[in-house]
Scaffold this motif. Structure first.
Motif, PDB file in Angstrom:
ATOM      1  N   SER B  27      76.358  67.213   0.167  1.00  0.00           N
ATOM      2  CA  SER B  27      75.100  67.747  -0.316  1.00  0.00           C
ATOM      3  C   SER B  27      74.368  68.445   0.815  1.00  0.00           C
ATOM      4  N   SER B  28      73.793  69.590   0.482  1.00  0.00           N
ATOM      5  CA  SER B  28      73.072  70.307   1.524  1.00  0.00           C
ATOM      6  C   SER B  28      71.766  69.620   1.855  1.00  0.00           C
ATOM      7  N   ARG B  29      71.440  68.593   1.068  1.00  0.00           N
ATOM      8  CA  ARG B  29      70.193  67.882   1.353  1.00  0.00           C
ATOM      9  C   ARG B  29      70.276  67.152   2.691  1.00  0.00           C
ATOM     10  N   ILE B  30      71.443  67.182   3.274  1.00  0.00           N
ATOM     11  CA  ILE B  30      71.608  66.575   4.583  1.00  0.00           C
ATOM     12  C   ILE B  30      70.661  67.226   5.591  1.00  0.00           C
ATOM     13  N   ALA B  31      70.280  68.477   5.306  1.00  0.00           N
ATOM     14  CA  ALA B  31      69.366  69.148   6.226  1.00  0.00           C
ATOM     15  C   ALA B  31      68.052  68.395   6.318  1.00  0.00           C
ATOM     16  N   ARG B  32      67.616  67.880   5.173  1.00  0.00           N
ATOM     17  CA  ARG B  32      66.352  67.148   5.196  1.00  0.00           C
ATOM     18  C   ARG B  32      66.525  65.796   5.869  1.00  0.00           C
ATOM     19  N   VAL B  33      67.705  65.214   5.691  1.00  0.00           N
ATOM     20  CA  VAL B  33      67.980  63.960   6.401  1.00  0.00           C
ATOM     21  C   VAL B  33      67.965  64.218   7.899  1.00  0.00           C
ATOM     22  N   GLU B  34      68.516  65.348   8.287  1.00  0.00           N
ATOM     23  CA  GLU B  34      68.573  65.685   9.701  1.00  0.00           C
ATOM     24  C   GLU B  34      67.177  65.678  10.313  1.00  0.00           C
TER      25      GLU B  34
END
Ligand SMILES: Nc1ncnc2c1ncn2[C@@H]1O[C@H](COP(=O)(O)OP(=O)(O)OP(=O)(O)O)[C@@H](O)[C@H]1O
Ligand SMILES: Nc1ncnc2c1ncn2[C@@H]1O[C@H](COP(=O)(O)OP(=O)(O)OP(=O)(O)O)[C@@H](O)[C@H]1O
Ligand SMILES: [Fe+3]
Ligand SMILES: [Mg+2]
Ligand SMILES: [Mg+2]
Lengths: 366, 351, 560, 366
Positions: B27-34
């Protein structure tokens, strides 16, 4: 300087006031020529004088800038209407100076294609192909591709391709230039045979004097896009109107000596050559001496000139000797085989009267 | 292993020393996790690369064959394949953060740590069927009235749908029972098939099941608010959240026997020989979020209605059917992996 | 030089292929071979998809040749009005992803098989039968509409080098225009036709989006959908087996088509006697043909672009032409729309991604062209030899290898240090290497068709001056072949800026490329953003091709 | 039939046992020629006999199938080693029969490029370009592209491009074939001047008899890929070893009459022409008569033949008359301007003894 075109309905080709410009440059300027059906018109002229351009306009590949071309009384191109009858509709064949063979077809394929287009049956086609191939001596090459044959062979294929469909107007652009002398003679007479047999009208560009003289019924000498003189070959050779024509035709080329009146003689430098009366009222003139009118070696009672030997070529049992006096090249004839080292001093004798006299500007004085 | 026992606080100094952690994420939502992770643990750079599960598997396999060990954490679905190609081959290992050990159900900890569950379930159009789902038994879909009116993404193109059919095949008894309930007689299973589940798959295909290329098509066809007689389809429950935006009326058909579809997991795993082992563990721990109902900034990106967190502290969306109530089977990576190829062959033969 | 090239091709192309092949020799792999070729499944797994694939491949190649050839003729060899405009329109479709074409088809021809909103015709009361809405026919049409521009590009490049003499000789023979076109012009550009048909064939057989979108609803599988599905569902070996078989089939076809150009026949149209170019006057047909060409351009580029654009403006993907908003392009974040995501142009990574994409595209286009030019040159100059045939075959194969398999093979081969060379794992270099190999077919095919037109003596006369190979390439060959070379470069560039698989698998990028950004959006369900990026990519490609056009005109002053 | 090559280290060009095959076809067969530095070797031969192929091998563009070529004692190509010294490394310039101009460069660009490659400074380059452009009379065309100039102009550009860098070996493949006679004469002497001034060794292919005779220090007559005779031009002309050479060289071409022994005379058909002793023991022979040995019109006491007139061309004040007897073409000379209609019957008189006698197979009988 130029013959007015005979306005005759039956003229096979009539070119009137034809002009072709490429941008600024005028390649053909105000050409007027008419020839009857069955004529063999030879175009000669220096490199770049517009021969190919004229031929391309006759073929319908290029539209005139102004003027017109008629075939058998029908206007086929004109400056106003452009190309009226399309190249394919003229029943004309053109041997391209560049050959323009189709690289992806074999020799026989190249010849066959126009026949196919013309709707010949297969059997007729094959016969005809075999005939022209044999006629041009390239039968053995029929299955090769253009890239696999020599320059002269390519040129012969180009001829074969053009004559195969027997067009009524044949246009040749230096068709034999890459053939050897022997073959050229054969081809020449074969082409003439075809020309006569089919009654086609031909226009033929050549740089070969002998071709021009033996083949032509009419010759047009072009200079700088314009017709310098138009007439029968022998007329042009014997009665050139201008020095340009005089120096352009004839084997070996004629000599033109600039002379000026010294007393009642016309003198080349200090050497009196001919009576001043020949030049009429002109103070300066040019004398036309044929090579055979100048002998190598002093001749009793004839004007003689010392020149520097340049080169010699045997021709018909004599030797054509070229020597220079200052910048001027003079060609003379010697009996038998003659030779010398370049730069050797030799004597030239003017054994006959000049054949013609021209003004300093190059117009004939009669 | 020693590291596996350490708590997050104990991992931090080690992780800071390692300096960075690389994660492949489906999931590209990993960016927000980052962003959240780097804010929480300054000094550790998270490098997130978004990549589909299939590509993650291909890349990890190829890399490890070449002796390259560059990635630390994998966040991916497609668990049956992961199980086969990565876990069984020793290319990844399971790690359960001590913090989660007590909180998660056992089935979410083995063989791989499950972060959250997604769905492939039967959906219908609530605008066209305001009185509830038009289907109450999966077998109804094999009847003439549903001929050409059931959609799903081609299960030979997408793992999740293949998993769905596999799961159905893995429940022959329930399927047989449902058959009896629908048709009032015992099911006769074709001789080349094993069990009622497989028979169902065949019957469904033969009833002109419509296969499409992606779930968007299913959603549009099933959900279109204005449609008169819309079909039903197997798709993702969480797509319901787009109803308003897209003008859909998607709703889950929950009262379907024996089940309306599957729940399938997204797992977190540590790559073999991970270059940043401590940071990798720290990240996995972090991704389970804090104890707040939303899971905090670390989990929030993944907290969408229709998907289910495995952590109990995280509350589900009030509009969604709660996890316990959702009438779907949860797939078991190992069992599915074993049965999958047979079902795959079956559907290939049915095309 | 041939030796070096063989080595390079062996490393870049043969090695990965061999690796893929070897990976199918495991027990699982052997099993896959058996299943695919000799089991009850092989009918559905291989034979029927193969049939569909071949139908598509041949159909698309034929359609593309006709359509692309017609347009190329119109633009290059006639005085049709607005030639540049038509030329540009004709190059566009390849830059538009084929899914846009499929969507556009749907907007017009979709029927009620799937439910949902019907297409334009159905909505207006025309019943669209299934065969026209779904399956082979629409897939074929959409693919032709997508790939014909590839054929156009290559054929136009070749036609622009056909000297006037040859055509005029045909005119002298009294042949009508069509006869000259089919009898002289097309045959002398046979190499370009072969190149165009092999590329479009390969494109059609490996295209996934169109057959998936239009074929699956009627259960039409092609090898590419099968292959994709196999890999997607974890059955890699079967996927690789299918890919290898497809490669074998296509290579066989290519082998036979190659024979058409590798014989003794020459196709030189640029000769050492200067080459004028010839334009036919169309006369009364000027405007009708213009209208036809413009209509084709409209249907194949404007409509898909409109659909793409609409889908980047419409909040609801089901209703493309209502409630348009610029939000997805420039909107501020935080609002109702798009879950608070800001517009594309407010995405901070966009600029980075743009540059990363350009860098990747340009670098790969250049490396590929250089290698492709060398290969094409060798193939042309050694025409008919074993070496040329082998190189030509090998250089064509990468087109058919699925990116994911190709990338995996590259990681496996170059991930580890080899001898003195360091591991290339995760570097830009590895990506460039793989991308070069993967896109080589475009460069080689585009290059060889124009190189074959240059007669040998032109180069020989340069050799006699003592000019080195490189000098000759730069000053003699390239300017003469510029149009074909640029065409190849553009094709590679377009392919590369859209490619996703190679990039994500091979490169651990700090800044993503546009295709990755688009994937991000798409995976989150924001197709509007993804489509907006597709449009941005399209604009980049268009800019690149206009640039190429300008460059080409500068170099080819002599053709004016 | 062929001179053995002189094995001398200083031979500028030595060709030994050179063979070139294209597939089945042998284009050049066992050629042996050596010429010293500064020589001007002219190759003549019928179309397709292998002249261009030989030149291309000399240039290093084509590898021999067997045999070898040495420049100044250094082997540059051989059948075993292929092309040893690459085309660019030979310091040779070739004027291609097909011109091989670079179509994308202007005329001056075409000439400049080889100079750039050779590293000439800009100033030197410009001077040199201007020089050769003027020398070939194409200065006005310098900014045109090859497609925008005439065939003869293109040919001159090709020459200009080749001579501009002053290579030590100059190879010319029919370089003047598309030029008019006048220009050709000028070019010929200019090329000779360059040749002498630079001391380059030149190999020159031509179909022009006069060029062959005036330019050559050595002539090789090729036939069917093999050297038929090699020597100085005048030797070849006067003492041809074979009928092939005899009929190939000379303006106008010599006549060969097949004769058979009738009593103590050799007779052409029924016409006794020469004593049988000339043919030695041979029953059949061929007699060589130069055109100047045959007169038009009967001559008292000389054998005479009735032939059918074909064509006439004026040449050096005489007329070259061609007539046919059956298939045989006979060329005779008439004084002054002579003409007739094709097909007219004319009488030819053999005014001198035959110049040479050959066997029926074509070998000279001494
Ligand atoms: N690639 C090839 N394949 C086969 N035969 C060839 C090839 N190139 C040339 N030939 C043949 O070799 C022979 C010699 O060719 P070459 O070009 O040397 O002739 P040439 O003496 O220059 O003739 P020309 O005076 O017509 O230019 C010709 O008969 C030609 O057909
Ligand atoms: N496209 C063009 N643009 C400008 N000038 C041209 C063009 N084509 C030909 N010319 C010029 O027109 C003139 C006539 O050319 P043309 O080809 O008719 O000459 P030609 O008489 O056939 O000469 P040659 O005997 O050398 O073949 C030449 O000076 C040439 O440079
Ligand atoms: Fe970071
Ligand atoms: Mg010309
Ligand atoms: Mg030649």
């Amino acid at each position: 300087m130029m013959n007015a075109p005979h306005v005759q309905a039956q003229d096979a080709i009539r070119i009137s006031n034809l002009v072709k410009r490429f941008g600024e440059f005028t390649a053909v300027r105000d050409v007027n020529i008419s020839v009857p059906r069955g004529a063999f018109l030879v175009l000669v002229g220096p490199s770049g004088c517009g021969k190919s351009t004229l031929l391309r306009m006759l073929a319908g590949l290029e539209a005139p800038s102004s003027g017109s071309i008629s075939f058998e009384g029908r206007v086929v191109s004109s400056g106003e209407a452009g190309v009226v009858a399309d190249a394919g509709a003229r029943d004309a064949g053109l041997v391209f100076q560049s050959y323009a063979l189709w690289p992806h077809m074999t020799v026989s394929g190249n010849i066959a294609w126009p026949l196919k287009v013309a709707g010949w049956s297969k059997a007729k086609r094959e016969d005809r192909i075999e005939e022209v191939l044999n006629f041009l001596g390239i039968f053995a090459l029929r299955d090769r591709y253009p890239a696999e044959i020599s320059g002269g062979q390519q040129q012969r294929v180009a001829i074969a391709r053009t004559i195969a469909p027997r067009p009524r107007i044949l246009l040749f652009d230096e068709p034999l230039s890459n053939l050897d002398a022997k073959l050229r003679i054969e081809m020449r007479s074969e082409l003439m045979r075809i020309h006569r047999a089919t009654g086609a009208t031909s226009v033929y560009v050549t740089h070969d004097q002998v071709e021009a003289m033996t083949m032509a019924s009419h010759v047009a000498v072009l200079n700088n896009g314009a017709v310098e003189q138009f007439g029968s070959p022998i007329d042009l050779l014997r009665y050139p109107h201008t020095t340009f024509v005089a120096s352009f035709l004839g084997t070996p080329p004629a000599n033109l000596l600039p002379v000026s009146r010294k007393g009642d003689m016309l003198a080349f430098g200090d050497l009196p050559l001919a009576p001043a009366a020949l030049a009429g009222a002109h103070g300066e003139a040019q004398l036309l001496y044929r090579a055979q009118d100048i002998a190598v070696g002093a001749v009793e009672g004839k004007p003689k000139l010392v020149a520097s030997f340049a080169e010699a070529a045997p021709i018909a049992g004599q030797t054509m000797v070229t020597a220079t006096v200052g910048d001027l090249r003079i060609t003379a004839m010697a009996e038998g085989y003659f030779t010398a080292a370049p730069g050797d001093r030799i004597e030239l004798a003017f054994v006959r009267e000049p054949d013609a006299v021209f003004t300093a500007e190059g117009q004939r004085i009669d | 292993q020693d590291l596996d026992k350490l708590t997050a606080e104990e991992l931090v100094p080690l992780a800071v020393k390692e300096g960075s952690v690389t994660v492949f994420s489906l999931s590209s939502r990993i960016a927000r996790v980052e962003a959240a992770f780097e804010a929480a643990y300054p000094g550790i750079d998270l490098i997130g690369v978004d990549m589909s599960s299939v590509k993650q598997i291909a890349r990890v396999e190829a890399e490890q064959q070449a002796g390259v060990h560059a990635v630390d954490v994998l966040y991916l679905a497609d668990t049956p394949v992961v199980y086969d190609k990565l876990l069984a081959a020793g290319r990844i290992s399971n790690y359960v953060p001590p913090r989660m050990a007590g909180e998660l159900e056992d089935r979410f900890k083995e063989p791989l740590l499950i972060h959250r569950l997604s769905t492939k379930v039967l959906m219908y159009n609530e605008a066209a069927y305001p009185d509830g789902a038009p289907v109450s038994n999966l077998w109804q879909l094999t009847k003439p009235e549903w001929k050409g009116k059931v959609l799903m993404v081609d299960p030979s193109q997408r793992g999740e749908l293949l998993d769905l059919l596999t799961e159905i095949a893995l429940h022959p008894d329930e399927m047989a029972e449902a058959y009896k309930a629908e048709f009032g007689k015992d099911i006769e299973v074709d001789s080349d098939l094993q069990g009622a589940g497989e028979q169902y798959v065949r019957d469904l295909f033969e009833n002109d099941l419509i296969l499409v290329a992606n779930s968007d098509v299913v959603n549009k066809a099933v959900g279109d608010k204005t449609a008169k007689n819309p079909p039903v389809g197997f798709t993702t429950y969480s797509d319901r959240r787009d109803n308003e935006k897209e003008g859909w009326a998607l709703q889950v058909a929950n009262d379907v026997v024996p089940a309306n579809g599957i729940l399938f997991p997204a797992v977190l795993a540590i790559a073999d020989n991970a270059p940043h082992p401590a940071a990798a563990r720290l990240l996995i721990d972090f991704m389970f979020g804090d104890d707040s109902p939303s899971g905090g900034p670390a989990f929030e990106p993944f907290n969408v209605p229709g998907d289910y967190a495995t952590r109990k502290t995280i509350t589900d969306d009030p509009d969604s059917v709660p996890l316990e109530k959702l009438n779907a089977w949860t797939i078991d990576a190992a069992r599915t992996a074993a049965a999958r190829s047979r079902i795959s062959d079956l559907i290939i033969a049915l095309q | 030089m041939p030796a070096i090239l063989i080595a390079i091709v062996a490393i870049l192309v043969v090695a990965p292929l061999v690796r893929i092949f070897v990976s199918t020799l495991t027990p699982d792999g052997l099993d896959a071979w058996r299943t695919v070729l000799a089991s009850p499944l092989s009918n559905n797994l291989w034979w029927r998809p193969l049939l569909n694939t071949l139908l598509l491949g041949f159909g698309v190649a034929t359609g593309c040749l006709l359509l692309g050839g017609f347009l190329a003729w119109l633009v290059v060899l006639t005085d049709v009005p607005a030639r540049n405009f038509i030329g540009t329109l004709s190059t566009l479709p390849f830059m538009i992803p084929s899914f846009a074409g499929a969507l556009a088809w749907g907007t017009l021809f979709r029927n009620d098989r799937l439910g949902g909103s019907p297409g334009f015709f159905q909505a207006n009361g025309f019943a669209i039968p299934d065969w026209l809405a779904w399956g082979l026919v629409p897939t074929l049409i959409v693919l032709v509409a997508h790939y014909f521009s590839l054929a156009y590009t290559i054929i136009a490049a070749a036609l622009s080098s056909v000297g006037a003499d040859m055509i005029e000789a045909g005119q002298m023979a009294g042949a009508r225009r069509s006869r000259i076109f089919f009898g002289i012009i097309l045959p002398v550009v046979t190499p370009a036709l072969i190149a165009a048909s092999s590329l479009t064939f390969a494109g059609a057989v490996s295209n996934f989006a169109a057959p998936a979108l239009l074929g699956l609803p009627v259960r039409m599988q092609t090898l590419s959908t099968r292959l994709f599905g196999m890999i997607e569902t974890g059955q890699n070996e079967r996927g690789f087996v299918l890919a290898l078989l497809l490669i074998a089939v296509s290579a066989t076809l290519l082998f036979f088509s190659d024979r058409l150009v590798s014989g003794r026949k020459a196709f030189t149209t640029v000769t050492g006697k200067g080459g004028r170019t010839k334009r036919f006057a169309l006369g009364v047909w000027r405007w009708p043909l213009f209208a036809l060409a413009a209509a084709i351009g409209m249907m194949t580029s404007v409509v898909p672009v409109l659909v793409l654009a609409a889908s980047s403006f419409a909040p609801q993907s089901g209703a493309l032409f209502s409630n348009w908003t610029l939000h997805f392009w420039v909107g501020e974040g935080g609002g109702e729309i798009a879950q608070g995501q800001a517009g594309l142009f407010r995405n901070p990574v966009l600029i980075d991604a743009l540059f990363a994409t350009l860098k990747l595209g340009i670098v790969v286009a250049m490396t590929t062209m250089v290698l492709g030019l060398c290969l094409a040159y060798t193939i042309v100059r050694h025409k008919g030899s074993l070496l040329a045939n082998a190189l030509s075959q090998l250089a064509f194969l990468p087109l058919l290898v699925p990116s994911i398999a190709f990338a995996a093979a590259y990681i496996a081969l170059f991930g580890a240090p080899i001898g003195p060379f360091p591991s290339l794992y995760g570097t830009f270099a590895l990506l460039v290497l793989a991308a070069t190999a993967h896109n080589l077919p475009y460069a080689v095919q585009a290059g060889r068709s124009v190189l074959g037109q240059i007669s040998a003596d032109i180069e020989e006369s340069a050799r006699l001056t003592g000019a080195s190979f490189l000098t000759r390439m730069i000053f003699i060959i390239c300017p003469l072949a510029i149009r074909g070379l640029l065409a190849g470069a553009i094709l590679v560039f377009v392919k590369m800026v859209r490619d996703l698989s190679l990039v994500v698998l091979l490169f651990t990028a700090t800044s993503p490329v546009l295709s990755m950004v688009a994937y991000r959006y798409a995976s989150e369900g924001f197709m509007q953003f993804a489509n907006a990026i597709t449009l941005v990519i399209l604009v980049i490609c268009l800019a690149a091709s206009l640039l190429a056009h300008v460059l080409q005109n500068r170099v080819q002053k002599w053709k004016q």
